[in-house]
Design a protein around this motif. Sequence first.
Motif, PDB file in Angstrom:
ATOM      1  N   PRO A 145      39.504 -12.309 -14.409  1.00  0.00           N
ATOM      2  CA  PRO A 145      38.795 -12.775 -13.225  1.00  0.00           C
ATOM      3  C   PRO A 145      37.278 -12.596 -13.376  1.00  0.00           C
ATOM      4  CG  PRO A 145      39.616 -10.570 -12.836  1.00  0.00           C
ATOM      5  CD  PRO A 145      40.065 -10.968 -14.222  1.00  0.00           C
ATOM      6  N   ILE A 146      36.542 -13.443 -12.715  1.00  0.00           N
ATOM      7  CA  ILE A 146      35.075 -13.369 -12.733  1.00  0.00           C
ATOM      8  C   ILE A 146      34.622 -12.825 -11.381  1.00  0.00           C
ATOM      9  CG2 ILE A 146      32.927 -14.688 -12.863  1.00  0.00           C
ATOM     10  CD1 ILE A 146      34.494 -16.724 -14.617  1.00  0.00           C
ATOM     11  N   LYS A 147      33.765 -11.799 -11.418  1.00  0.00           N
ATOM     12  CA  LYS A 147      33.287 -11.170 -10.187  1.00  0.00           C
ATOM     13  C   LYS A 147      31.776 -10.975 -10.273  1.00  0.00           C
ATOM     14  CE  LYS A 147      33.772  -7.019  -7.422  1.00  0.00           C
ATOM     15  NZ  LYS A 147      34.281  -5.644  -7.395  1.00  0.00           N
ATOM     16  N   ARG A 148      31.089 -11.390  -9.216  1.00  0.00           N
ATOM     17  CA  ARG A 148      29.627 -11.249  -9.162  1.00  0.00           C
ATOM     18  C   ARG A 148      29.247 -10.180  -8.147  1.00  0.00           C
ATOM     19  NH1 ARG A 148      27.226 -16.249  -6.876  1.00  0.00           N
ATOM     20  NH2 ARG A 148      27.163 -15.176  -4.898  1.00  0.00           N
ATOM     21  N   ASP A 198      25.779  -9.132  -6.359  1.00  0.00           N
ATOM     22  CA  ASP A 198      24.371  -9.458  -6.150  1.00  0.00           C
ATOM     23  C   ASP A 198      23.558  -8.200  -5.896  1.00  0.00           C
ATOM     24  OD1 ASP A 198      24.349 -12.354  -6.315  1.00  0.00           O
ATOM     25  OD2 ASP A 198      25.516 -12.327  -4.460  1.00  0.00           O
ATOM     26  N   GLN A 199      22.358  -8.161  -6.484  1.00  0.00           N
ATOM     27  CA  GLN A 199      21.451  -7.036  -6.292  1.00  0.00           C
ATOM     28  C   GLN A 199      20.171  -7.461  -5.582  1.00  0.00           C
ATOM     29  OE1 GLN A 199      20.951  -5.471 -10.249  1.00  0.00           O
ATOM     30  NE2 GLN A 199      23.073  -4.824 -10.379  1.00  0.00           N
ATOM     31  N   GLY A 200      20.075  -8.718  -5.240  1.00  0.00           N
ATOM     32  CA  GLY A 200      18.905  -9.220  -4.532  1.00  0.00           C
ATOM     33  C   GLY A 200      17.904  -9.883  -5.464  1.00  0.00           C
ATOM     34  N   GLY A 201      17.194 -10.856  -4.944  1.00  0.00           N
ATOM     35  CA  GLY A 201      16.166 -11.542  -5.713  1.00  0.00           C
ATOM     36  C   GLY A 201      16.720 -12.371  -6.865  1.00  0.00           C
ATOM     37  N   GLY A 202      17.987 -12.786  -6.786  1.00  0.00           N
ATOM     38  CA  GLY A 202      18.589 -13.579  -7.847  1.00  0.00           C
ATOM     39  C   GLY A 202      19.173 -12.762  -8.985  1.00  0.00           C
ATOM     40  N   TRP A 203      19.019 -11.444  -8.933  1.00  0.00           N
ATOM     41  CA  TRP A 203      19.534 -10.555  -9.970  1.00  0.00           C
ATOM     42  C   TRP A 203      20.921 -10.063  -9.574  1.00  0.00           C
ATOM     43  CZ3 TRP A 203      16.901  -9.181 -14.459  1.00  0.00           C
ATOM     44  CH2 TRP A 203      15.583  -9.640 -14.538  1.00  0.00           C
ATOM     45  N   GLY A 204      21.698  -9.690 -10.579  1.00  0.00           N
ATOM     46  CA  GLY A 204      23.015  -9.145 -10.288  1.00  0.00           C
ATOM     47  C   GLY A 204      23.818  -8.894 -11.544  1.00  0.00           C
ATOM     48  N   ASP A 205      25.051  -8.468 -11.334  1.00  0.00           N
ATOM     49  CA  ASP A 205      25.983  -8.192 -12.418  1.00  0.00           C
ATOM     50  C   ASP A 205      27.122  -9.198 -12.362  1.00  0.00           C
ATOM     51  OD1 ASP A 205      24.441  -5.947 -12.811  1.00  0.00           O
ATOM     52  OD2 ASP A 205      25.970  -4.519 -12.183  1.00  0.00           O
ATOM     53  N   PHE A 246      33.786  -9.913 -16.080  1.00  0.00           N
ATOM     54  CA  PHE A 246      34.788 -10.926 -16.419  1.00  0.00           C
ATOM     55  C   PHE A 246      35.733 -10.355 -17.462  1.00  0.00           C
ATOM     56  CE2 PHE A 246      30.847 -11.491 -18.727  1.00  0.00           C
ATOM     57  CZ  PHE A 246      31.241 -11.469 -20.051  1.00  0.00           C
ATOM     58  N   GLY A 247      36.875 -11.010 -17.594  1.00  0.00           N
ATOM     59  CA  GLY A 247      37.848 -10.553 -18.588  1.00  0.00           C
ATOM     60  C   GLY A 247      38.409  -9.191 -18.261  1.00  0.00           C
ATOM     61  N   GLY A 248      38.726  -8.952 -16.992  1.00  0.00           N
ATOM     62  CA  GLY A 248      39.188  -7.622 -16.588  1.00  0.00           C
ATOM     63  C   GLY A 248      38.012  -6.668 -16.592  1.00  0.00           C
ATOM     64  N   ARG A 249      38.144  -5.516 -17.236  1.00  0.00           N
ATOM     65  CA  ARG A 249      37.041  -4.550 -17.298  1.00  0.00           C
ATOM     66  C   ARG A 249      36.230  -4.687 -18.569  1.00  0.00           C
ATOM     67  NH1 ARG A 249      39.383   1.229 -15.469  1.00  0.00           N
ATOM     68  NH2 ARG A 249      40.913   0.443 -14.028  1.00  0.00           N
ATOM     69  N   ARG A 250      36.648  -5.538 -19.464  1.00  0.00           N
ATOM     70  CA  ARG A 250      36.024  -5.581 -20.783  1.00  0.00           C
ATOM     71  C   ARG A 250      34.628  -6.177 -20.784  1.00  0.00           C
ATOM     72  NH1 ARG A 250      39.242  -8.790 -24.517  1.00  0.00           N
ATOM     73  NH2 ARG A 250      37.581  -8.185 -25.891  1.00  0.00           N
ATOM     74  N   GLY A 251      34.417  -7.288 -20.083  1.00  0.00           N
ATOM     75  CA  GLY A 251      33.139  -7.969 -20.170  1.00  0.00           C
ATOM     76  C   GLY A 251      32.270  -7.752 -18.953  1.00  0.00           C
ATOM     77  N   ARG A 252      30.969  -7.554 -19.217  1.00  0.00           N
ATOM     78  CA  ARG A 252      30.044  -7.369 -18.098  1.00  0.00           C
ATOM     79  C   ARG A 252      28.632  -7.705 -18.534  1.00  0.00           C
ATOM     80  NH1 ARG A 252      27.965  -2.086 -15.423  1.00  0.00           N
ATOM     81  NH2 ARG A 252      27.098  -2.936 -13.532  1.00  0.00           N
ATOM     82  N   VAL A 283      21.821 -14.795 -11.508  1.00  0.00           N
ATOM     83  CA  VAL A 283      23.227 -14.426 -11.637  1.00  0.00           C
ATOM     84  C   VAL A 283      24.161 -15.488 -11.057  1.00  0.00           C
ATOM     85  CG1 VAL A 283      23.307 -13.055  -9.507  1.00  0.00           C
ATOM     86  CG2 VAL A 283      24.852 -12.513 -11.391  1.00  0.00           C
ATOM     87  N   GLU A 284      23.762 -16.148  -9.989  1.00  0.00           N
ATOM     88  CA  GLU A 284      24.610 -17.182  -9.391  1.00  0.00           C
ATOM     89  C   GLU A 284      24.761 -18.375 -10.339  1.00  0.00           C
ATOM     90  OE1 GLU A 284      24.972 -19.798  -5.286  1.00  0.00           O
ATOM     91  OE2 GLU A 284      23.419 -18.264  -5.449  1.00  0.00           O
ATOM     92  N   TYR A 285      23.668 -18.771 -10.980  1.00  0.00           N
ATOM     93  CA  TYR A 285      23.701 -19.865 -11.951  1.00  0.00           C
ATOM     94  C   TYR A 285      24.625 -19.529 -13.123  1.00  0.00           C
ATOM     95  CZ  TYR A 285      22.074 -22.905 -15.723  1.00  0.00           C
ATOM     96  OH  TYR A 285      22.012 -23.776 -16.773  1.00  0.00           O
ATOM     97  N   VAL A 286      24.527 -18.310 -13.628  1.00  0.00           N
ATOM     98  CA  VAL A 286      25.353 -17.894 -14.766  1.00  0.00           C
ATOM     99  C   VAL A 286      26.818 -17.813 -14.350  1.00  0.00           C
ATOM    100  CG1 VAL A 286      25.725 -16.109 -16.507  1.00  0.00           C
ATOM    101  CG2 VAL A 286      23.399 -16.675 -15.786  1.00  0.00           C
ATOM    102  N   GLU A 287      27.081 -17.363 -13.131  1.00  0.00           N
ATOM    103  CA  GLU A 287      28.462 -17.333 -12.645  1.00  0.00           C
ATOM    104  C   GLU A 287      29.040 -18.748 -12.617  1.00  0.00           C
ATOM    105  OE1 GLU A 287      31.093 -15.896  -8.794  1.00  0.00           O
ATOM    106  OE2 GLU A 287      29.017 -16.504  -8.488  1.00  0.00           O
TER     107      GLU A 287
END
Length: 187
Positions: A148-151, A153-160, A163-169, A176-180
Amino acid sequence: MSRFDMQQQIDPLIWSVLQPGEQVRWWDRPGPNAQVSNNTWKRLLIQSLIGGICGAILLPLCIFYLSHPRPSLPFLLGAFVIGALFFPIITFGRLGRSSHRSISRDAALRKALPYTRYAITDRRVLMVTQMPGQRSGIMSFQPHELAPIKRIDQGGGWGDLSFGGRRGRFANISSVEYVEQMLRSFR
């Protein structure tokens, strides 16, 4: 011009791991306020309590049933008293081991963040880390491995993005929204 459409300004570390003919759609590095751990003490404590309860009950019961062919109430109560004595030892031992592993892993990841690059190509998603004097560490995700993909947001367009369970981050990336959206359309 932005990084999103400039093939010629791709980080050399990413260039070094591309396959022949592979095209980069996006790349970035962790931002200055990147956080490493999603592990919380609450999760570690719950896991330790569950393990401690199971260990504190199952250990005495196994000893009790293996050592007494005809169980009686006083022996059963004695087994639970033993369990009550073992419970803090088992629980805090598990908590100590879990937190030590988590802290060690987080420290290693925190140290590696400045040497990490993220990329989305036309074939895969990459997380590449190269510490000074070491070989590149590459984590590669195929489109079917992203859910699953989870975003966050940290504000100002930045965030984490995780994806891939806990493996990818992707930790603390800009836009961050564009990359999601890119990751979701990639699948």
